[in-house]
Design an enzyme around this catalytic site. Structure first.
Site, short mmCIF file in Angstrom:
data_model
loop_
_atom_site.label_atom_id
_atom_site.label_comp_id
_atom_site.label_asym_id
_atom_site.label_seq_id
_atom_site.Cartn_x
_atom_site.Cartn_y
_atom_site.Cartn_z
CD GLU A 1 -1.73 -2.37 1.54
OE1 GLU A 1 -0.54 -2.62 1.85
OE2 GLU A 1 -2.62 -3.24 1.57
CG HIS B 1 -11.85 -5.93 7.09
ND1 HIS B 1 -10.52 -5.94 7.40
CD2 HIS B 1 -11.97 -6.67 5.96
CE1 HIS B 1 -9.86 -6.66 6.50
NE2 HIS B 1 -10.72 -7.11 5.62
#
Lengths: 323, 347
Positions: free
Chosen positions: B60, B129
């Site tokens: 990322e 999440h």
């Protein structure tokens, strides 16, 4: 410097001019620094000039370089505007970043110098992304990403090498290994002394130039640049080098005790500036030196005379258009 | 009236901009896989090829840097994270680099990137999440932060983000993917810095962020049906820049305000909006409350998760308390499913 005779004199002159220019600029910065006119911490390139000069002399104007906070040498070697650099160090509005970046964020897009970062390793993925765009546009240019051995500790280094190799990007990675991340020896940070070998495992040719020989650096750069331009993907050069001064600031730092004076003196003995100078006639050397001296005087005088940015500039360039 | 779902609107905006402008590229984990980021990148890899739409390594940080570098060279990358939590792995590039580059290089570079991310909720999304970290970004100068709740605004804002010359963080929400609304077929832009009034009312102002805008809309229906209270529901759409004037006008009229953040409350939109109403808009004498995630880690079990988020019922009850102080406790009987409540316009 045994193979010097094979290299033409013009190149030797270019090397000498560039090495001398960087050294003298850095020395002048070191001289001025205690006056507090320079409003920016300086990480001097003295001792490391040959890496930037050897690589940048092999690049074209349109090629791009990305650097680090120890980036004066790269900026100057790639043709960066000296006046704008010194004005930037002085915090003046005429600086290459209008005074907002300082010594650690030099940029000159007209000469392919795409900026430098004060956070170790952060420019490596950005350089890689630029190379992606060059390949996407089928450009014949390439990117050279400069970083130190400290950057090798960062995840972004490994992530970027992996991606560059995966996509066969036109980028040359240059690790300027001066052994120390601030004062921390690289073998206190790495299991093995094998940075260039690690690069190979990602899928790119890589080699180490261990003695700072500018001709070797230049030849290796040319060899890899030719391959990169043929679309063969990235390459990696680890150039061992030595920072003569302290990590940040204009002084020596042997009093700190983290490294011995001997470590540095063997590099000083083989100073490329001195060795290249000996290949030129006294007249040639003096001609180059006097021109550079004038240029440096003009640049510092330009910086001194330039105004500081006015108050309203503080919010300028946060966005393209102010909100 | 052509009706699209939220992911269809996002997909269409991307497809149309890619067709118009060859500098637009899409990258991210799974953008070209069979699930295609919940359908939002479906068919794009086949249509535009693997150099314009590509899967990335699980890197990322570096991939954000790659997007930045490509943008420096004139491309317009859209970097997608299927969960907003993953952006935390890229904070160095987002905060130390892209937010600052135009400024620290004296205006000599532009970095036109869009970072799309999707907030998760329910089905056991749990601690890592479900995070919604836009308040962290709102503290940083140099970033534009957009969180539309309707498909109409999703398309208009995404096109505007792609054409914008600065970095834009574009925030979606998994539960908004059920939303449907009128979406014009042609490309159009929705300018940043303009809030949308989802429902008119005179009694209380409900400001809902991202999916909480829809929860507020549901709450406004419960309130009106069962108590006659008319709530004005505002979706700021754009969090940075924030349209404080539209909120101020509403609060001036209603005198009552609840900000329902889609994040933890401390240092969030509630704090920001109330402060700016006091300091900038010079409003006085209004009643204000803040709602948002319970200040704990999001639990995975539904038995606890139901206490973690504000919902239409808890928002309606809080609004009732503010509008009818001293009256006895009220709990709405009406229950509408998420997909039953949509903003139908006018846009």
């Amino acid at each position: 410097m045994s193979k010097i005779s094979k290299i033409n004199l013009g190149l030797t002159e270019r090397f000498y001019r560039s090495l001398y220019r960087i050294r003298k600029v850095e020395e002048e910065i070191a001289r001025i620094y205690p006056t507090d006119k320079i409003k920016s911490p300086v990480h001097l390139s003295i001792g490391q000039e040959a890496v930037s000069v050897g690589i940048c002399e092999a690049l074209r104007l349109k090629d791009k370089v990305f650097g680090t906070y120890r980036g004066h040498a790269m900026y100057l070697a790639k043709g960066g505007d000296l006046k704008k650099m010194i004005a930037e160090l002085y915090g003046k509005v005429t600086g290459c970043a209008k005074g907002k970046g300082g010594s650690m964020h030099l940029i000159d897009t007209n000469h392919g110098i795409m900026g430098a970062s004060a956070i170790v390793g952060t420019m490596i993925p950005v350089a890689t992304g630029y190379a992606y765009a060059l390949r996407y546009r089928k450009s014949n240019s390439l990117v050279a990403a400069f970083f130190g051995d400290g950057a090798v500790d960062e995840g972004a280094f490994h992530e970027s090498l992996n991606f560059a190799a995966l996509k066969k990007l036109p980028i040359l990675f240059i690790c300027e290994n001066n052994t120390y991340a601030i004062h921390s020896h690289h073998l206190k940070r790495h299991h093995s002394d094998n940075i260039f070998i690690r690069a190979r495992t990602y899928g790119m040719p890589s080699e180490r130039i261990g003695d700072g020989d500018i001709f070797k650096i230049y030849r290796a750069a040319n060899k890899y640049i030719a391959k990169i331009r043929q679309g063969k993907g990235p390459a990696f050069l680890e150039c061992l080098t030595c920072r003569w001064k302290e990590h940040v600031g204009p002084n020596d730092d042997f009093d700190l005790g983290y490294r011995s004076e001997d470590e540095v003196s063997c590099w000083k003995k083989n100073d490329p500036l001195k060795e290249i100078g000996l290949l030129l006639s006294t007249a040639t050397r003096e001609r180059i030196e006097s021109k550079v001296q004038v240029e440096i005087e003009e640049a510092f005088s330009f910086a001194e005379k330039s105004p500081f940015p006015s108050k309203e500039k503080i919010y300028q360039d946060v966005f393209a258009k102010s909100l | 009236m052509r009706i699209l779902t939220y992911p269809e609107a996002v997909r269409e905006a991307t497809d149309q901009e890619m067709s118009i402008d060859p500098s637009v590229i899409v990258l991210g984990q799974g953008v070209d896989d069979p699930k295609a980021i919940l359908g939002t990148t479906k068919g794009l890899a086949a249509k535009f090829g693997p150099t314009r739409v590509f899967d990335t390594p699980l890197s990322e940080d570096a991939m954000t840097g790659v997007a930045i570098g490509a943008a420096l060279a004139g491309l317009r990358p859209i970097h997608i994270h299927i969960r907003m939590d993953f952006m935390l792995l890229a904070m160095n590039q987002l905060v130390n680099m892209v937010a600052k580059m135009r400024y620290m290089f004296g205006g000599s570079v532009s970095v036109p990137i869009v970072i799309r991310s999707i907030i998760g909720k329910s089905w056991g999304q749990g601690p890592q999440h479900s995070q919604s970290i836009y308040p962290l970004f709102m503290n940083i100068p140099g970033l534009k932060i957009i969180a539309p709740s309707t498909p109409y605004d999703a398309k208009g804002c995404l096109i505007n983000a792609i054409r914008d010359n600065d970095p834009v963080i574009f925030i979606e929400h998994r539960l908004l993917y059920y939303q449907k609304s009128y979406v014009p077929a042609k490309p159009y832009t929705t300018a940043f810095g303009k809030a949308r009034i989802l429902s008119k009312g005179r009694d209380i102002t409900l400001v809902g962020i991202s999916q909480m805008a829809i929860e507020c809309l549901r709450a406004s229906i419960y309130l009106f049906k069962e108590t006659g209270i008319r709530a004005e529901v505002i979706d700021p759409v754009s969090l940075a820049p924030l349209d404080i004037d539209t909120i101020a006008r509403s609060v001036k009229k209603t005198g009552r305000l609840i900000i329902v953040d889609n994040a933890w409350v401390p240092c969030g939109l509630g704090a920001e909006i109330i402060s700016r109403l006091l300091v900038e808009s010079k409003l006085k004498g209004f009643v204000a409350q803040r709602m948002g995630f319970a200040h704990t880690t999001c639990p995975t079990t539904p038995a606890l998760e139901k206490y973690f988020y504000p919902n239409a019922q808890s928002i309606a009850m809080k609004a009732y308390q503010i509008c009818r102080p001293g009256k006895k406790h009220w709990r709405p009987n009406t229950k509408l499913k998420i997909e039953e409540v949509e903003f139908k316009g006018p846009f």
